[in-house]
Design an enzyme around this catalytic site. Structure first.
Site, mmCIF file in Angstrom:
data_model
loop_
_atom_site.group_PDB
_atom_site.id
_atom_site.type_symbol
_atom_site.label_atom_id
_atom_site.label_comp_id
_atom_site.label_asym_id
_atom_site.label_seq_id
_atom_site.Cartn_x
_atom_site.Cartn_y
_atom_site.Cartn_z
ATOM 1 N N LYS A 1 0.760 -0.954 -0.020
ATOM 2 C CA LYS A 1 -0.200 -0.066 -0.026
ATOM 3 C C LYS A 1 0.760 1.197 0.027
ATOM 4 O O LYS A 1 0.281 2.423 -0.539
ATOM 5 C CB LYS A 1 -1.069 -0.066 1.189
ATOM 6 C CG LYS A 1 -2.005 -1.017 1.106
ATOM 7 C CD LYS A 1 -3.081 -0.792 2.070
ATOM 8 C CE LYS A 1 -4.392 -1.623 1.747
ATOM 9 N NZ LYS A 1 -5.554 -1.211 2.830
ATOM 10 N N ASP B 1 -9.942 3.552 1.423
ATOM 11 C CA ASP B 1 -10.256 3.000 2.710
ATOM 12 C C ASP B 1 -10.756 3.904 3.517
ATOM 13 O O ASP B 1 -11.844 3.817 4.677
ATOM 14 C CB ASP B 1 -9.004 2.652 3.186
ATOM 15 C CG ASP B 1 -8.484 1.306 3.060
ATOM 16 O OD1 ASP B 1 -9.375 0.288 2.388
ATOM 17 O OD2 ASP B 1 -7.166 0.863 2.859
HETATM 18 P P1 NAP Z 1 -1.206 -3.872 10.592
HETATM 19 O O1 NAP Z 1 -0.744 -2.312 9.755
HETATM 20 O O2 NAP Z 1 -0.420 -4.675 10.720
HETATM 21 O O3 NAP Z 1 -1.471 -3.227 11.997
HETATM 22 C C1 NAP Z 1 -2.058 -3.926 12.959
HETATM 23 C C2 NAP Z 1 -2.208 -3.120 14.437
HETATM 24 O O4 NAP Z 1 -2.580 -4.250 15.288
HETATM 25 C C3 NAP Z 1 -0.817 -2.622 14.684
HETATM 26 O O5 NAP Z 1 -0.878 -1.607 15.655
HETATM 27 C C4 NAP Z 1 -0.425 -3.840 15.903
HETATM 28 O O6 NAP Z 1 0.436 -3.608 16.778
HETATM 29 C C5 NAP Z 1 -1.739 -4.291 16.338
HETATM 30 N N1 NAP Z 1 -1.715 -5.596 16.903
HETATM 31 C C6 NAP Z 1 -1.324 -6.700 16.053
HETATM 32 N N2 NAP Z 1 -1.658 -7.965 16.913
HETATM 33 C C7 NAP Z 1 -2.040 -7.211 18.195
HETATM 34 C C8 NAP Z 1 -2.382 -8.176 19.222
HETATM 35 N N3 NAP Z 1 -2.392 -9.417 19.379
HETATM 36 N N4 NAP Z 1 -2.781 -7.345 20.367
HETATM 37 C C9 NAP Z 1 -2.842 -6.085 20.192
HETATM 38 N N5 NAP Z 1 -2.466 -5.356 19.184
HETATM 39 C C10 NAP Z 1 -2.020 -5.894 18.195
HETATM 40 O O7 NAP Z 1 -2.632 -4.232 9.984
HETATM 41 P P2 NAP Z 1 -3.935 -3.209 9.533
HETATM 42 O O8 NAP Z 1 -3.573 -3.234 7.974
HETATM 43 O O9 NAP Z 1 -3.718 -1.990 10.114
HETATM 44 O O10 NAP Z 1 -5.239 -3.908 9.742
HETATM 45 C C11 NAP Z 1 -5.657 -4.107 11.067
HETATM 46 C C12 NAP Z 1 -6.597 -5.055 11.278
HETATM 47 O O11 NAP Z 1 -7.871 -4.182 10.463
HETATM 48 C C13 NAP Z 1 -6.956 -6.096 10.283
HETATM 49 O O12 NAP Z 1 -6.663 -7.175 11.127
HETATM 50 C C14 NAP Z 1 -8.011 -6.282 9.462
HETATM 51 O O13 NAP Z 1 -9.081 -7.286 9.944
HETATM 52 C C15 NAP Z 1 -8.795 -4.903 9.560
HETATM 53 N N6 NAP Z 1 -9.157 -4.216 8.409
HETATM 54 C C16 NAP Z 1 -10.130 -4.084 8.100
HETATM 55 C C17 NAP Z 1 -10.571 -3.551 6.973
HETATM 56 C C18 NAP Z 1 -11.876 -3.279 6.320
HETATM 57 O O14 NAP Z 1 -12.196 -3.037 5.427
HETATM 58 N N7 NAP Z 1 -13.011 -3.638 7.413
HETATM 59 C C19 NAP Z 1 -9.813 -2.692 6.157
HETATM 60 C C20 NAP Z 1 -8.341 -2.896 6.759
HETATM 61 C C21 NAP Z 1 -8.204 -3.585 7.965
HETATM 62 P P3 NAP Z 1 2.259 -3.679 16.469
HETATM 63 O O15 NAP Z 1 2.632 -2.856 15.419
HETATM 64 O O16 NAP Z 1 2.915 -3.459 17.995
HETATM 65 O O17 NAP Z 1 2.193 -5.237 16.206
#
Ligand code: NAP
Length: 271
Positions: free
Chosen positions: A66, A102
């Protein structure tokens, strides 16, 4: 000639995007197809050459491309630059544009829920959190906090967007009308038993927006519902970001009321 569209990311196994866009093409009688191209980071440059030669008319972009893909577009929208990440490439004439849908996907379900609170806490500090923060700022919330398990990441995001940086252990004490889960906590598989927010700190009347939409009812959503909170659907975020992509590519608006049951059936086995 049949139009060609698709998604790049890695891994891509469970992407719902081909279902959405291929349904859209047939819904509107558009002679095009949409494919999934699993592309590891080292394959991005070659793929972007191919995109211009083939040519591919529109592209969805997901993790881990991205941000890096912005360097291969001819132009990046103001919104894409503000978020620092894009999920959509589209052509206008000979110019390949990069956009972030998004943010629109995040905002639309909230707008439709009406009565958007003044204060929000974003749980998580990754890519989805960035889109959420930009969306919340555009919606005019007066106070936005961000928290994450890695304090430096949350603090950096807070500093960049002038938000309140909230310690992970202190998150229950930040008074927010809206809670946004932008972590994978609650997602089916190894995260399913987790919730990003203590159940005892949830309040009636709060708005809870869980970006995780599989399972249909996450632990966070179940506990928030029990506490009397109003729920905003992460599946709708996915739907609206896809609808906006399709509009940028074709000028047509996919009907959400037809699309939602299609995705619910694919995800949960029933409409
Ligand atoms: P990302 O860039 O990998 O960020 C994930 C975030 O969650 C980071 O702050 C990470 O912390 C934290 N995290 C991961 N595992 C954790 C745990 N076990 N306990 C506490 N914090 C944790 O991922 P992203 O793209 O932001 O996506 C995050 C979530 O949003 C995805 O899992 C997805 O399901 C959802 N999402 C949904 C949509 C939608 O259209 N509905 C779109 C995008 C994303 P660290 O940096 O410390 O690892």
């Amino acid at each position: 000639m049949t139009g060609l569209y698709g998604i790049i990311g890695h891994p891509l196994a469970h992407s719902l995007s081909p279902l959405v866009h291929n349904w859209g093409f047939s819904r509107f009688g558009i002679d095009s197809r949409y494919e999934a191209w699993d592309t590891p980071p080292e394959g991005l440059a070659a793929f972007m050459d191919l995109l211009r030669q083939t040519p591919i008319q529109g592209l969805s972009v997901t993790i881990p491309h991205k941000t890096p893909v912005m360097g291969y577009a001819d132009a990046v929208t103001d919104l894409g630059r503000e978020v620092g990440a894009v999920n959509t490439l589209y052509w206008r004439g000979q110019v390949l544009w990069a956009e972030n849908t998004d943010v629109e996907g995040f905002c639309r379900p909230l707008i439709e829920a009406a009565d958007i609170p003044d204060t929000a806490l974003v749980l998580g500090a990754g890519g989805a959190a960035r889109a959420a923060v930009v969306g919340l700022k555009r919606l005019g919330l007066t106070r936005i906090g961000v928290t994450g398990r890695t304090p430096e990441k949350a603090a950096a995001l807070a500093w960049e967007f002038e938000l309140d940086s909230v310690g992970w252990e202190a998150r229950a004490g930040f008074l927010a009308g809206l809670l946004v889960n932008a972590t994978p906590m609650g997602m089916s598989g190894r995260y399913e038993a987790l919730s990003p927010f203590p159940a005892e700190a949830l309040r009636a009347g709060q708005v809870v927006y869980d970006l995780v939409y599989n399972p249909r009812v996450t632990r966070f959503v179940a506990e928030a519902t029990a506490a009397g909170a109003r729920i905003v659907s992460g599946l709708d975020m996915f739907l609206y970001q896809a609808i906006e992509q399709f509009r940028l590519w074709t000028g047509r608006v996919l009907p959400v009321e037809e699309l939602r049951p299609l995705l619910e059936k694919a995800l949960y086995g029933a409409a």
